[in-house]
Scaffold this motif. Structure first.
Motif, PDB file in Angstrom:
ATOM      1  N   TYR A 117     -15.218 -23.695  13.724  1.00 16.60           N
ATOM      2  CA  TYR A 117     -15.446 -22.378  13.107  1.00 16.60           C
ATOM      3  C   TYR A 117     -14.103 -21.711  12.823  1.00 16.60           C
ATOM      4  O   TYR A 117     -13.068 -22.038  13.416  1.00 16.60           O
ATOM      5  N   LEU A 118     -14.167 -20.767  11.904  1.00 11.69           N
ATOM      6  CA  LEU A 118     -13.012 -19.972  11.516  1.00 11.69           C
ATOM      7  C   LEU A 118     -13.492 -18.536  11.318  1.00 11.69           C
ATOM      8  O   LEU A 118     -14.415 -18.283  10.538  1.00 11.69           O
ATOM      9  N   VAL A 119     -12.873 -17.615  12.040  1.00  7.55           N
ATOM     10  CA  VAL A 119     -13.215 -16.190  11.946  1.00  7.55           C
ATOM     11  C   VAL A 119     -11.992 -15.460  11.397  1.00  7.55           C
ATOM     12  O   VAL A 119     -10.897 -15.553  11.975  1.00  7.55           O
ATOM     13  N   THR A 120     -12.174 -14.760  10.305  1.00  5.56           N
ATOM     14  CA  THR A 120     -11.096 -13.969   9.704  1.00  5.56           C
ATOM     15  C   THR A 120     -11.465 -12.493   9.802  1.00  5.56           C
ATOM     16  O   THR A 120     -12.585 -12.106   9.486  1.00  5.56           O
ATOM     17  N   TYR A 121     -10.497 -11.699  10.224  1.00  2.18           N
ATOM     18  CA  TYR A 121     -10.705 -10.254  10.385  1.00  2.18           C
ATOM     19  C   TYR A 121      -9.591  -9.527   9.645  1.00  2.18           C
ATOM     20  O   TYR A 121      -8.398  -9.838   9.809  1.00  2.18           O
ATOM     21  N   HIS A 122      -9.958  -8.550   8.821  1.00  2.00           N
ATOM     22  CA  HIS A 122      -8.978  -7.764   8.079  1.00  2.00           C
ATOM     23  C   HIS A 122      -9.577  -6.407   7.761  1.00  2.00           C
ATOM     24  O   HIS A 122     -10.801  -6.233   7.734  1.00  2.00           O
ATOM     25  N   GLU A 123      -8.713  -5.436   7.519  1.00  2.00           N
ATOM     26  CA  GLU A 123      -9.141  -4.065   7.254  1.00  2.00           C
ATOM     27  C   GLU A 123      -9.022  -3.682   5.787  1.00  2.00           C
ATOM     28  O   GLU A 123      -9.330  -2.557   5.430  1.00  2.00           O
ATOM     29  N   ARG A 124      -8.564  -4.586   4.967  1.00  2.00           N
ATOM     30  CA  ARG A 124      -8.492  -4.362   3.520  1.00  2.00           C
ATOM     31  C   ARG A 124      -8.988  -5.613   2.818  1.00  2.00           C
ATOM     32  O   ARG A 124      -8.862  -6.720   3.338  1.00  2.00           O
ATOM     33  N   THR A 125      -9.524  -5.439   1.638  1.00  2.00           N
ATOM     34  CA  THR A 125      -9.976  -6.590   0.865  1.00  2.00           C
ATOM     35  C   THR A 125      -8.768  -7.405   0.436  1.00  2.00           C
ATOM     36  O   THR A 125      -7.849  -6.890  -0.212  1.00  2.00           O
ATOM     37  N   LEU A 126      -8.748  -8.669   0.815  1.00  3.99           N
ATOM     38  CA  LEU A 126      -7.631  -9.557   0.520  1.00  3.99           C
ATOM     39  C   LEU A 126      -7.985 -10.437  -0.670  1.00  3.99           C
ATOM     40  O   LEU A 126      -9.010 -11.130  -0.656  1.00  3.99           O
ATOM     41  N   ALA A 127      -7.126 -10.415  -1.667  1.00  2.00           N
ATOM     42  CA  ALA A 127      -7.413 -11.119  -2.917  1.00  2.00           C
ATOM     43  C   ALA A 127      -7.517 -12.624  -2.695  1.00  2.00           C
ATOM     44  O   ALA A 127      -8.404 -13.282  -3.252  1.00  2.00           O
ATOM     45  N   PHE A 128      -6.637 -13.190  -1.866  1.00  2.00           N
ATOM     46  CA  PHE A 128      -6.648 -14.642  -1.703  1.00  2.00           C
ATOM     47  C   PHE A 128      -7.888 -15.118  -0.947  1.00  2.00           C
ATOM     48  O   PHE A 128      -8.364 -16.241  -1.180  1.00  2.00           O
ATOM     49  N   LEU A 129      -8.462 -14.277  -0.070  1.00  2.46           N
ATOM     50  CA  LEU A 129      -9.715 -14.651   0.588  1.00  2.46           C
ATOM     51  C   LEU A 129     -10.881 -14.597  -0.399  1.00  2.46           C
ATOM     52  O   LEU A 129     -11.770 -15.461  -0.374  1.00  2.46           O
ATOM     53  N   SER A 130     -10.876 -13.596  -1.255  1.00  2.37           N
ATOM     54  CA  SER A 130     -11.931 -13.506  -2.272  1.00  2.37           C
ATOM     55  C   SER A 130     -11.862 -14.695  -3.222  1.00  2.37           C
ATOM     56  O   SER A 130     -12.895 -15.269  -3.604  1.00  2.37           O
ATOM     57  N   GLU A 131     -10.646 -15.091  -3.602  1.00  3.75           N
ATOM     58  CA  GLU A 131     -10.499 -16.260  -4.467  1.00  3.75           C
ATOM     59  C   GLU A 131     -10.964 -17.531  -3.761  1.00  3.75           C
ATOM     60  O   GLU A 131     -11.593 -18.397  -4.388  1.00  3.75           O
ATOM     61  N   SER A 132     -10.654 -17.648  -2.483  1.00  2.00           N
ATOM     62  CA  SER A 132     -11.086 -18.828  -1.734  1.00  2.00           C
ATOM     63  C   SER A 132     -12.602 -18.883  -1.620  1.00  2.00           C
ATOM     64  O   SER A 132     -13.204 -19.964  -1.735  1.00  2.00           O
ATOM     65  N   ARG A 133     -13.225 -17.738  -1.405  1.00  5.99           N
ATOM     66  CA  ARG A 133     -14.684 -17.714  -1.312  1.00  5.99           C
ATOM     67  C   ARG A 133     -15.312 -18.113  -2.644  1.00  5.99           C
ATOM     68  O   ARG A 133     -16.295 -18.879  -2.690  1.00  5.99           O
TER      69      ARG A 133
ATOM     70  N   ARG B 275      -2.803 -19.976  -0.009  1.00  7.36           N
ATOM     71  CA  ARG B 275      -3.033 -18.944  -1.029  1.00  7.36           C
ATOM     72  C   ARG B 275      -2.302 -17.651  -0.672  1.00  7.36           C
ATOM     73  O   ARG B 275      -1.801 -16.950  -1.560  1.00  7.36           O
ATOM     74  N   SER B 276      -2.225 -17.335   0.604  1.00  5.95           N
ATOM     75  CA  SER B 276      -1.512 -16.129   1.022  1.00  5.95           C
ATOM     76  C   SER B 276      -0.034 -16.221   0.689  1.00  5.95           C
ATOM     77  O   SER B 276       0.575 -15.261   0.191  1.00  5.95           O
ATOM     78  N   VAL B 277       0.564 -17.390   0.943  1.00 14.71           N
ATOM     79  CA  VAL B 277       1.982 -17.579   0.637  1.00 14.71           C
ATOM     80  C   VAL B 277       2.221 -17.546  -0.867  1.00 14.71           C
ATOM     81  O   VAL B 277       3.222 -16.999  -1.344  1.00 14.71           O
ATOM     82  N   ASP B 278       1.293 -18.115  -1.642  1.00 11.15           N
ATOM     83  CA  ASP B 278       1.425 -18.054  -3.099  1.00 11.15           C
ATOM     84  C   ASP B 278       1.404 -16.612  -3.592  1.00 11.15           C
ATOM     85  O   ASP B 278       2.146 -16.246  -4.517  1.00 11.15           O
ATOM     86  N   GLN B 279       0.562 -15.776  -2.990  1.00 15.72           N
ATOM     87  CA  GLN B 279       0.526 -14.363  -3.358  1.00 15.72           C
ATOM     88  C   GLN B 279       1.851 -13.685  -3.023  1.00 15.72           C
ATOM     89  O   GLN B 279       2.339 -12.846  -3.786  1.00 15.72           O
ATOM     90  N   SER B 280       2.433 -14.044  -1.890  1.00 18.27           N
ATOM     91  CA  SER B 280       3.729 -13.469  -1.516  1.00 18.27           C
ATOM     92  C   SER B 280       4.829 -13.912  -2.477  1.00 18.27           C
ATOM     93  O   SER B 280       5.737 -13.134  -2.805  1.00 18.27           O
ATOM     94  N   LEU B 281       4.765 -15.148  -2.947  1.00 16.97           N
ATOM     95  CA  LEU B 281       5.739 -15.615  -3.924  1.00 16.97           C
ATOM     96  C   LEU B 281       5.657 -14.805  -5.213  1.00 16.97           C
ATOM     97  O   LEU B 281       6.685 -14.489  -5.833  1.00 16.97           O
ATOM     98  N   ALA B 282       4.439 -14.468  -5.626  1.00 18.03           N
ATOM     99  CA  ALA B 282       4.275 -13.636  -6.828  1.00 18.03           C
ATOM    100  C   ALA B 282       4.898 -12.258  -6.622  1.00 18.03           C
ATOM    101  O   ALA B 282       5.521 -11.705  -7.541  1.00 18.03           O
ATOM    102  N   ALA B 283       4.759 -11.695  -5.417  1.00 22.24           N
ATOM    103  CA  ALA B 283       5.369 -10.394  -5.133  1.00 22.24           C
ATOM    104  C   ALA B 283       6.887 -10.476  -5.178  1.00 22.24           C
ATOM    105  O   ALA B 283       7.566  -9.554  -5.667  1.00 22.24           O
ATOM    106  N   ILE B 284       7.446 -11.590  -4.680  1.00 20.12           N
ATOM    107  CA  ILE B 284       8.899 -11.755  -4.711  1.00 20.12           C
ATOM    108  C   ILE B 284       9.401 -11.868  -6.144  1.00 20.12           C
ATOM    109  O   ILE B 284      10.458 -11.328  -6.500  1.00 20.12           O
ATOM    110  N   GLU B 285       8.650 -12.555  -6.983  1.00 23.67           N
ATOM    111  CA  GLU B 285       9.047 -12.651  -8.393  1.00 23.67           C
ATOM    112  C   GLU B 285       9.063 -11.272  -9.046  1.00 23.67           C
ATOM    113  O   GLU B 285       9.943 -10.978  -9.872  1.00 23.67           O
ATOM    114  N   GLN B 286       8.117 -10.418  -8.687  1.00 23.51           N
ATOM    115  CA  GLN B 286       8.121  -9.057  -9.227  1.00 23.51           C
ATOM    116  C   GLN B 286       9.341  -8.283  -8.748  1.00 23.51           C
ATOM    117  O   GLN B 286       9.955  -7.537  -9.527  1.00 23.51           O
TER     118      GLN B 286
END
Length: 352
Positions: A131-147, A172-183
């Motif tokens: 099993y895998l349990v993920t907990y977060h307080e904001r909607t995460l784009a990479f989790l939505s894409e994975s789902r 996917r999380s690291v890829d999102q961070s790479l996009a932020a660094i490019e910005q």
């Protein structure tokens, strides 16, 4: 540990809590996919050793919900210290081995479009054998894409187990961070161009804002690099040996981000030095211009001051030598030509 209100199993089963959103995806031991597994049947999915369960808890920011606390404590039976860390944002990436499961804190980064600052998004993960349990307080784009990816290809996405599913999320999380660094890199280039084009105090604010984001980025990915290194090398019970190489690939990406963040800091320091140099040169140009204006009007001031002195009485009787109109025009000509002559002299000496 903080005290939370008690939640009944009925509240968790019905999902009647406006502050938390629960979503369970379950691939049973026979390979059949259940995209909306009932929350009240989580125990059944946990007991299926050949299956894979993913429970995503999207909680409201601020005070954690009692439903989330009840699921982590009474259904999955996680340690109270791990639950306490999960229900509050720690802002420090780490990994804890609780033998039967792993607890991870991971961060992804994005650029806030309103404040134009770096935004950290924390993800708390409980990784068990099936099993895998993920907990977060904001909607995460990479989790939505994975789902969405799992929903489009449900039989393939979760067949490799919970640890491989975690690899997909972290990748996917690291890829999102790479996009932020490019910005951030693009904004540094724009600020450098603006600094060279014109002097604007707002450019200095932009430089320090980007510098703060780069420092925050480096502080975030330094411990995150250690987390992925341990996932790739340490013999955890819940991570298959053949899947460690995947985490090593994500580790290489994080090392790259860390190195890029250091280079961003060097670029920002160079941009700041350029700004200060341009400002100093601009100040020198202003002082040089004002000095030349003063020097150009020195002959005029001398002529007016000298002939305004009373050497032979109340006034100097020049009208006996020349007509008044000639005196007037001659004075205007001398006072006009003297600044021009000083300007020509300064240019000949290459002072301007």
């Amino acid at each position: 540990m903080k005290t939370l209100p008690e939640a009944s199993p009925k509240d968790c089963e019905s999902g009647e809590n406006p502050g938390v959103r629960l979503r369970a995806l379950y691939r049973d031991g026979h390979g059949e996919m259940h995209l909306n597994w009932p929350i009240e049947r989580l125990d059944e999915a946990i007991r299926d050793e050949l299956g894979t369960l993913w429970l995503d808890i999207d909680d409201a920011p601020g005070q954690p919900s009692a439903v989330a606390e009840h699921l982590l404590r009474d259904v999955f039976r996680f340690h109270p210290l791990a639950i306490e860390d999960a229900l509050r944002e720690t802002h420090v990436s780490k990994i804890d081995d609780w033998d039967d499961y792993l607890y991870l804190v991971f961060h992804s980064t994005s650029i806030d479009p309103e404040a134009d600052d770096l935004r950290l998004e924390e993800l708390d993960v409980f990784l068990g054998p099936n099993y895998l349990v993920t907990y977060h307080e904001r909607t995460l784009a990479f989790l939505s894409e994975s789902r969405e990816a799992i929903e489009h290809d449900p039989r393939d996405r979760m067949k490799h187990g919970a640890d491989h599913l975690l690899f997909r999320f972290l990748d996917r999380s690291v890829d999102q961070s790479l996009a932020a660094i490019e910005q951030l890199d693009e904004r540094i280039d724009r600020v450098q161009d603006e600094v060279m084009e014109r002097m604007d105090p707002r450019n200095l604010q932009k430089i320090f804002r980007i510098k703060r984001s780069a420092i925050q980025l480096q502080r975030t990915f330094s411990p995150q690099r250690d987390v992925l290194n341990r996932l790739a090398r340490d013999p955890y019970r819940v991570v298959k040996e053949e899947h460690r190489i995947y985490f090593r690939d994500v580790y290489d990406h994080v090392v790259r981000i860390h190195d890029i963040s250091e280079s961003l800091r060097d670029l920002i320091a160079g941009t700041l030095d350029t700004y200060l140099s341009v400002m100093s040169n601009r100040s020198n140009d202003i002082m040089k211009t004002l000095t030349m204006v003063t020097v150009m009007f020195m002959p005029m001031s001398f002529i007016v001051g000298f002939f305004g002195m009373n050497f032979f009485g109340a006034t100097l009787a020049l009208e006996t030598w020349l007509p008044k109109w000639a005196l007037f025009l001659g004075s205007i000509a001398i006072m006009s030509l003297s600044p021009v002559g000083m300007l020509a002299f300064a240019r000949r000496r290459r002072w301007l």
